[in-house]
Every structure is written in C-alpha cells, then in structure tokens.
Design a protein around this motif. Structure first.
Motif, PDB file in Angstrom:
ATOM      1  N   ASP A 186     -29.062  -0.908  15.552  1.00 24.38           N
ATOM      2  CA  ASP A 186     -30.236  -1.288  15.148  1.00 24.38           C
ATOM      3  C   ASP A 186     -31.283  -1.045  16.285  1.00 24.38           C
ATOM      4  O   ASP A 186     -31.534  -2.013  16.966  1.00 24.38           O
ATOM      5  CB  ASP A 186     -30.370  -2.654  14.600  1.00 24.38           C
ATOM      6  N   TYR A 242     -36.552  -4.600  15.257  1.00 27.84           N
ATOM      7  CA  TYR A 242     -35.900  -3.735  14.598  1.00 27.84           C
ATOM      8  C   TYR A 242     -36.556  -2.267  14.279  1.00 27.84           C
ATOM      9  O   TYR A 242     -37.692  -2.410  14.146  1.00 27.84           O
ATOM     10  CB  TYR A 242     -35.342  -4.250  13.218  1.00 27.84           C
ATOM     11  N   LYS A 289     -42.978  -5.645  14.021  1.00 25.40           N
ATOM     12  CA  LYS A 289     -42.601  -7.246  14.281  1.00 25.40           C
ATOM     13  C   LYS A 289     -41.507  -7.460  15.123  1.00 25.40           C
ATOM     14  O   LYS A 289     -40.242  -6.943  15.236  1.00 25.40           O
ATOM     15  CB  LYS A 289     -41.897  -7.455  12.891  1.00 25.40           C
ATOM     16  N   ILE A 323     -38.920  -9.671  16.937  1.00 24.60           N
ATOM     17  CA  ILE A 323     -38.038 -11.014  16.798  1.00 24.60           C
ATOM     18  C   ILE A 323     -38.152 -11.855  17.774  1.00 24.60           C
ATOM     19  O   ILE A 323     -38.416 -12.986  17.666  1.00 24.60           O
ATOM     20  CB  ILE A 323     -36.549 -10.385  16.339  1.00 24.60           C
ATOM     21  N   PRO A 379     -34.654 -22.330  13.837  1.00 18.48           N
ATOM     22  CA  PRO A 379     -34.858 -21.981  12.162  1.00 18.48           C
ATOM     23  C   PRO A 379     -33.996 -20.837  11.837  1.00 18.48           C
ATOM     24  O   PRO A 379     -33.943 -19.973  12.482  1.00 18.48           O
ATOM     25  CB  PRO A 379     -36.221 -22.087  12.101  1.00 18.48           C
ATOM     26  N   SER A 380     -33.717 -20.898  10.476  1.00 15.41           N
ATOM     27  CA  SER A 380     -33.194 -19.592   9.936  1.00 15.41           C
ATOM     28  C   SER A 380     -34.279 -18.494   9.863  1.00 15.41           C
ATOM     29  O   SER A 380     -35.412 -18.722   9.581  1.00 15.41           O
ATOM     30  CB  SER A 380     -33.085 -19.819   8.381  1.00 15.41           C
ATOM     31  N   GLY A 381     -33.843 -17.248  10.230  1.00 14.77           N
ATOM     32  CA  GLY A 381     -34.667 -16.387  10.558  1.00 14.77           C
ATOM     33  C   GLY A 381     -35.233 -15.984  11.842  1.00 14.77           C
ATOM     34  O   GLY A 381     -36.278 -15.226  12.122  1.00 14.77           O
ATOM     35  N   SER A 382     -34.990 -16.738  12.555  1.00 15.05           N
ATOM     36  CA  SER A 382     -35.729 -16.809  13.817  1.00 15.05           C
ATOM     37  C   SER A 382     -35.381 -15.867  14.861  1.00 15.05           C
ATOM     38  O   SER A 382     -35.949 -15.744  15.941  1.00 15.05           O
ATOM     39  CB  SER A 382     -35.545 -18.458  14.729  1.00 15.05           C
ATOM     40  N   GLY A 383     -34.060 -15.574  14.589  1.00 14.83           N
ATOM     41  CA  GLY A 383     -33.749 -14.290  15.533  1.00 14.83           C
ATOM     42  C   GLY A 383     -32.413 -14.802  16.497  1.00 14.83           C
ATOM     43  O   GLY A 383     -32.276 -14.225  17.417  1.00 14.83           O
ATOM     44  N   LYS A 384     -31.846 -15.637  16.111  1.00 18.18           N
ATOM     45  CA  LYS A 384     -30.626 -16.282  16.703  1.00 18.18           C
ATOM     46  C   LYS A 384     -29.410 -15.092  16.653  1.00 18.18           C
ATOM     47  O   LYS A 384     -28.968 -14.775  17.757  1.00 18.18           O
ATOM     48  CB  LYS A 384     -29.905 -17.437  16.114  1.00 18.18           C
ATOM     49  N   SER A 385     -29.117 -14.319  15.593  1.00 23.12           N
ATOM     50  CA  SER A 385     -28.216 -13.550  15.150  1.00 23.12           C
ATOM     51  C   SER A 385     -28.592 -12.255  15.988  1.00 23.12           C
ATOM     52  O   SER A 385     -27.850 -11.439  16.634  1.00 23.12           O
ATOM     53  CB  SER A 385     -27.953 -13.341  13.977  1.00 23.12           C
ATOM     54  N   THR A 386     -29.989 -11.972  15.928  1.00 25.65           N
ATOM     55  CA  THR A 386     -30.466 -10.731  16.762  1.00 25.65           C
ATOM     56  C   THR A 386     -30.309 -10.711  18.216  1.00 25.65           C
ATOM     57  O   THR A 386     -29.724  -9.778  18.634  1.00 25.65           O
ATOM     58  CB  THR A 386     -32.000 -10.611  16.399  1.00 25.65           C
ATOM     59  N   LYS A 420     -26.624  -9.991  18.844  1.00 27.84           N
ATOM     60  CA  LYS A 420     -26.490  -8.537  18.515  1.00 27.84           C
ATOM     61  C   LYS A 420     -26.982  -7.814  19.943  1.00 27.84           C
ATOM     62  O   LYS A 420     -26.281  -6.830  20.279  1.00 27.84           O
ATOM     63  CB  LYS A 420     -27.423  -8.140  17.569  1.00 27.84           C
ATOM     64  N   GLN A 448     -21.373 -13.962  11.938  1.00 26.64           N
ATOM     65  CA  GLN A 448     -21.705 -15.208  10.802  1.00 26.64           C
ATOM     66  C   GLN A 448     -21.232 -14.806   9.347  1.00 26.64           C
ATOM     67  O   GLN A 448     -20.876 -15.424   8.837  1.00 26.64           O
ATOM     68  CB  GLN A 448     -23.336 -15.081  10.842  1.00 26.64           C
TER      69      GLN A 448
HETATM   70  N1  ATP Z   1     -30.886  -5.052  10.221  1.00 21.39           N
HETATM   71  C1  ATP Z   1     -32.094  -5.788  10.345  1.00 21.39           C
HETATM   72  N2  ATP Z   1     -33.037  -4.783   9.961  1.00 21.39           N
HETATM   73  C2  ATP Z   1     -34.415  -5.175  10.089  1.00 21.39           C
HETATM   74  N3  ATP Z   1     -34.805  -6.539  10.187  1.00 21.39           N
HETATM   75  C3  ATP Z   1     -33.887  -7.385  10.330  1.00 21.39           C
HETATM   76  C4  ATP Z   1     -32.188  -7.140  10.439  1.00 21.39           C
HETATM   77  N4  ATP Z   1     -31.461  -8.186  10.873  1.00 21.39           N
HETATM   78  C5  ATP Z   1     -32.494  -9.143  10.767  1.00 21.39           C
HETATM   79  N5  ATP Z   1     -33.765  -8.659  10.727  1.00 21.39           N
HETATM   80  C6  ATP Z   1     -34.870  -9.510  10.614  1.00 21.39           C
HETATM   81  O1  ATP Z   1     -34.886 -10.151  11.777  1.00 21.39           O
HETATM   82  C7  ATP Z   1     -35.326 -11.709  11.582  1.00 21.39           C
HETATM   83  C8  ATP Z   1     -34.216 -12.485  12.430  1.00 21.39           C
HETATM   84  O2  ATP Z   1     -33.064 -12.078  11.810  1.00 21.39           O
HETATM   85  P1  ATP Z   1     -31.635 -13.072  12.455  1.00 21.39           P
HETATM   86  O3  ATP Z   1     -30.668 -12.727  11.521  1.00 21.39           O
HETATM   87  O4  ATP Z   1     -31.627 -12.900  13.633  1.00 21.39           O
HETATM   88  O5  ATP Z   1     -32.017 -14.448  12.253  1.00 21.39           O
HETATM   89  P2  ATP Z   1     -31.261 -15.845  12.395  1.00 21.39           P
HETATM   90  O6  ATP Z   1     -31.779 -16.791  13.375  1.00 21.39           O
HETATM   91  O7  ATP Z   1     -29.653 -15.470  12.649  1.00 21.39           O
HETATM   92  O8  ATP Z   1     -31.085 -16.601  11.048  1.00 21.39           O
HETATM   93  P3  ATP Z   1     -29.968 -17.456  10.234  1.00 21.39           P
HETATM   94  O9  ATP Z   1     -30.212 -18.855  11.035  1.00 21.39           O
HETATM   95  O10 ATP Z   1     -30.465 -17.536   8.829  1.00 21.39           O
HETATM   96  O11 ATP Z   1     -28.536 -16.576  10.430  1.00 21.39           O
HETATM   97  C9  ATP Z   1     -35.348 -12.062  10.153  1.00 21.39           C
HETATM   98  O12 ATP Z   1     -36.663 -12.151  10.048  1.00 21.39           O
HETATM   99  C10 ATP Z   1     -34.629 -10.717   9.525  1.00 21.39           C
HETATM  100  O13 ATP Z   1     -35.254 -10.312   8.407  1.00 21.39           O
END
Ligand code: ATP
Ligand code: MG
Lengths: 272, 224
Positions: A271, B14, B19, B21, B40-47, B50, B90
């Motif tokens: 990504d 991404y 946007k 993250i 919070p969910s969607g804040s970018g922790k998984s990102t 990665k 996850q």
């Molecule tokens: N492969 C992708 N391509 C584009 N946008 C993405 C991708 N993966 C995640 N996002 C966006 O990046 C933002 C952060 O996502 P992320 O998965 O890092 O959140 P998170 O903190 O891990 O959430 P959760 O607690 O729900 O797992 C979100 O708005 C999501 O829509």
C-alpha cells in the motif's frame, strides 16, 4: 473431488497441446520419409556431347544432387562382338555421354520443367529426358493433409493455451492468500511459488507421460499389430525416443511460464 | 541501548492519497522495550504497524526499522528483515489449507529448518498457547479465539527480535488473554525482544515496565 477436477483442468489442455505437437512431429516425419522415397526414385536422363563433372551439373541448377554417368562400355561390347578393338574404341568415342541426374528434394512437374530448361540452355547438353511425376497427385494430397493438420494443431494449441491461462487465473485466486502471507513473513519468491510449481509439475508429468503412452501404444501396439505393410515398415516414425525430451521440454516450459506469470501477478499489495 | 524503530516527521498515507493517516510522527523505540499503542477505531494503529514491516512506505519523513531505511529498502533486505519479525495480524492471516501445526512453523519453513525441528517447535508452541492436540486441525475448524492463538504461536516460533502485534487478544476471554500477555511479557523480559502491541485495552495486571502511545487525529503522543 474438487482437487481432481482442478488437476484435470490443467492436465487436459496440456495434453491437447502435447498430443497435437507429437502428431505434428509424426506426420512431419511421415511426409519427409515419403518425399525422400520419391526423391530417390526420381531421375532425369541427360545426354551430353563431352563428359561433364557433377559440379558442372550442379552449377547449372542448384536442385541437382547426385549425378551418375551411365556405363557405356558393356553395352558397346555387346553390340561390337567380333569387331576389332579399334572399331570398338571408335564407336565408344562417337557415342555421346549419358547421365542419370537425381534431385536433392522432391519437386513438382513445373519445377522440373524449369530444371530441364536450364539444362538444355547449356551448349554441351544434347538432350534432356524428364519423366512425368506419377506420384505427384499422391504427394499433393500428403501436403494438403499436412497443411490441414497444421491448422488443426495450431488451433488446438491456441485454444488450449487459453484454457491454461484460465487455469492460471484460478490458481491465482486459490494461491493468492498463501503467497501473500508468505511474502509478508519474508519468504523468497521461489518458496512462495513452490507449492504451485509442484502441482503444475505433477500435472505436466502426467500429461507428458500420457502423450508418450498413447504414441508408444500406436507404434508397438496398433501399428506393429496392423496388417498394413506400409505402416509396419515405417513404425519407427510413430514414436522416437527423442520425442520424450521434446514433450517433457515443452511441458516444463509451459509450467515454468505459467508459474512465473502467476507469482508475478500475485504481487504483494504494497500500500503505497 | 540501540534503537529498533526510529521515525522522524513520518507521514503515512494510502495510494498517495490526500488523506494522511499519520502526520509528522517522531519517536524512538529502543531494544527490549514494550510499547502499547491505543487509539480509536480507524485512527491508524494497524497502518502504523504496517509501516514497521514494510507493507506501506512513508509518504514523507524517515523510518528506520532494525537499521534499515524503510523508504529505500531493497527487496532482499526487506525479505530478510521480515524473517526476523514476529507479526500478529488483526485478521490472523492464517493459511486455511494448512494444518494448525504447519501454520505455526511457517517462519521455520521459510528459514529452512528441518522437519524434526519444526515438529518439536510446533508441539512446544501449541502447549504455550493452550492448543494441545489441535495441531492436526485446520484453521477454519477452530474458533476465532483459537485462530488468534495460532497467529500468536506463529509469531513467536522463531524468537523474533521485534514483535508487532495487532490486537492479539481482541477475540479472547480473560483467561486466554492472560496467557497471551504472559507470553509477550516473557518474550520481552526473558528473550530480550522488542514488543509493539496495538490494543484497545491495556491489561490491568502487567508485570513489566511499558510505554504507552496514543494515536489520535493523525498525531501520535506518548502517555507518561
Ligand atoms: N488498504 C487501505 N487502503 C486505503 N485506506 C485504508 C487501507 N487500510 C486502512 N485504510 C484507512 O486508513 C485508516 C486507518 O486504518 P487502520 O486500519 O490503520 O485503523 P485502526 O486504527 O487499525 O482501526 P481498528 O482499531 O478498527 O483496527 C482508516 O480510515 C481506513 O479506512
Ligand atoms: Mg486495526
């Protein structure tokens, strides 16, 4: 059940390709052998004023292969029985030279006419005798069948390649997940496509062995057991051991190309 | 002590998209540290995780993981780095057509360990994550929590120097969660691994010192 079906979906098109290629090789050998026989049987008679070397003949027309001079002495000796040695020599000297000329490939009547024209243009040549190609119709039929086979095999190979590509797309879906997980965990591309390669290789071996089996049976079972003398004499044309290498080679090549293409397409979704 | 992860004004996005993250993140994680990341969910922790294993490249700024500049890392070096990481996803990312035992030793397979070694290690890890006797089953025959523990076992199978865990207890009850936290503590404390864990809830009882980062509105800050 599902996995057998998946194997068949790769084996069958591969089999079609290999059978097509092997049939083509067999038919090619049969026509070549037939042409060879016709060529060997065919001669042109040339009468010249002075002796001529084979090189001189070949210079006149490049299709000319072997040239043999007809031995006159024994004929003359028969006619000249009781005559003096001197008169025999006299007759021998006054006689022109006779040659039988063979060609290096099988030619049509029209092409032979061209050679005849070339020969008669030479001032040393007195007479050229060609014979109509009695086998011509037969040979033309052979060539026609070969062309038809070419088209058929070509079509079959082409369609089969499509099926192989389709199967690759299925593989791509099937193996995508595993290949991507392995990539994220640091596996090399060889390791990642290893499973797929093993599957494809097994299928290729099965297809190649089946093809070999079919033609070995044709040669030793069907042809050797048939009462058709012409076929029995030519049975070695139906399958030759070098075909094993050709078939395995082609099967392996298709497998390699397929696997490389699939693993290239299942690139990690990086990504960016 | 040396840094295992260093970022400098790092921005993650991404698809080269507008946007962002994560914006302008600057922090260091040292060898042997234990770090919790919440938000919070969607804040970018998984990102963020990665980016640590090279699945996403920083759009701006620098990121160094295990001595490698992740913005310019070669394929070969990235591959090598990944074989020394223990990643818990996850969504587990198990290979469904492989047995549980084989899934667990995938890192050993990649590293070319022999089958004996793989089997001994598989049995040991199955016991660690309380999945004895389930080695011959397939992931889809397990419950969500059990699959998650397979993912944890896989991440620990080759004693990684850096463990990146995304919600490793997300699907687990109190008891199973504690099993996992014990394993993580142990990896850090006894084996000297650096551990970065994304979680929505930091365990109430935690026996070793840790740091805590919060991601919010694209920014990362540390709670002291
Ligand atoms: N492969 C992708 N391509 C584009 N946008 C993405 C991708 N993966 C995640 N996002 C966006 O990046 C933002 C952060 O996502 P992320 O998965 O890092 O959140 P998170 O903190 O891990 O959430 P959760 O607690 O729900 O797992 C979100 O708005 C999501 O829509
Ligand atoms: Mg997440």
């Amino acid at each position: 059940m599902k996995s057998i079906k998946h194997h068949l979906m790769f084996i069958l098109p591969l089999l079609a390709i290999l059978l097509g290629i092997e049939s083509f090789m067999v038919f090619g050998r049969v026509t070549a052998s037939y042409g060879e026989n016709l060529k060997k049987a065919y001669t042109i008679l040339v009468v010249t004023r002075r002796p001529m070397t084979p090189e001189a003949f070949r210079k006149i027309d490049t299709n000319i292969d072997r040239v043999e001079s007809v031995e006159k002495r024994s004929i003359v000796e028969q006619i000249a029985q009781g005559m003096s040695n001197a008169s025999t020599q006299e007759i021998l000297k006054s006689l022109p030279q006779f040659y039988t000329v063979r060609l290096n490939r099988y030619l049509s009547n029209a092409q032979i006419d061209v050679i005849k024209k070339h020969l008669t243009r030479d001032p040393n040549v007195r007479r050229v005798e060609t014979f109509g190609q009695a086998h011509n119709a037969n040979y033309n039929l052979y060539m026609l069948i070969r062309a038809a086979l070419w088209m058929f095999v070509g079509f079959m190979v082409f369609t089969s390649l499509f099926l192989v590509v389709k199967q690759m797309e299925i593989w791509q879906l099937e193996h995508r997940e595993r290949m991507q997980v392995m990539e994220i965990l640091g596996a090399s591309s060889v390791l990642r496509s290893g499973v797929l390669f093993r599957i494809a290789l097994t299928d290729a071996l099965i297809a190649a062995l089946t093809t070999i089996g079919v033609f070995v049976f044709l040669r030793y079972g069907w042809v050797a057991g048939s009462e058709i003398d012409l076929l029995v004499r030519k049975q070695e044309l139906f399958f030759q051991y070098k075909d094993v290498f050709v078939l395995f080679g082609i099967a392996l090549l298709i497998v390699l190309i397929s696997v490389v293409l699939v693993s290239r397409n299942v690139k990690e979704v990086r990504d960016v | 002590m040396s840094n295992v992860i260093t970022t400098n004004r790092m921005t993650l996005a991404y698809d080269k998209g507008e946007k962002e993250i994560i914006r302008n993140a600057t922090f260091r994680i040292k060898k042997g540290e234990f770090v919790f990341i919440t938000g919070p969910s969607g804040s970018g922790k998984s990102t963020l995780l990665k980016s640590f294993y090279g699945q996403i490249i920083p759009k701006q700024g620098d990121l160094v993981v295990g001595g490698l500049e992740m913005t310019h890392v070669s394929k070969k070096n990235l591959q090598k780095l990944r074989t020394h990481l223990g990643i818990i996803f996850q969504d587990y990312k198990l290979i469904n057509e492989w047995t549980v035992a084989k899934n667990i030793v995938l890192p050993l397979i990649i590293a070319g360990y022999n089958v004996d070694m793989q089997q001994t290690q598989a049995q040991r890890l199955l016991k660690h994550v309380k999945l004895e006797g389930k080695g011959d089953m397939y992931p889809l025959q397990l419950s969500g929590g059990e699959q998650q523990r397979v993912g944890v076992a896989r991440a620990l199978s080759k004693t990684p120097f850096l463990i990146l865990a995304d919600e490793p207890t997300g699907n687990l009850d109190e008891y199973s969660s504690n099993v996992i936290w014990d394993l993580m503590e142990n990896a850090c404390d006894q084996l000297g691994a650096t551990v970065v864990v994304v979680t929505h809830r930091i365990p109430t009882i935690f026996n070793i010192p840790y740091r805590h980062f919060i991601i919010e509105n694209g920014g990362i800050h540390e709670v002291h």
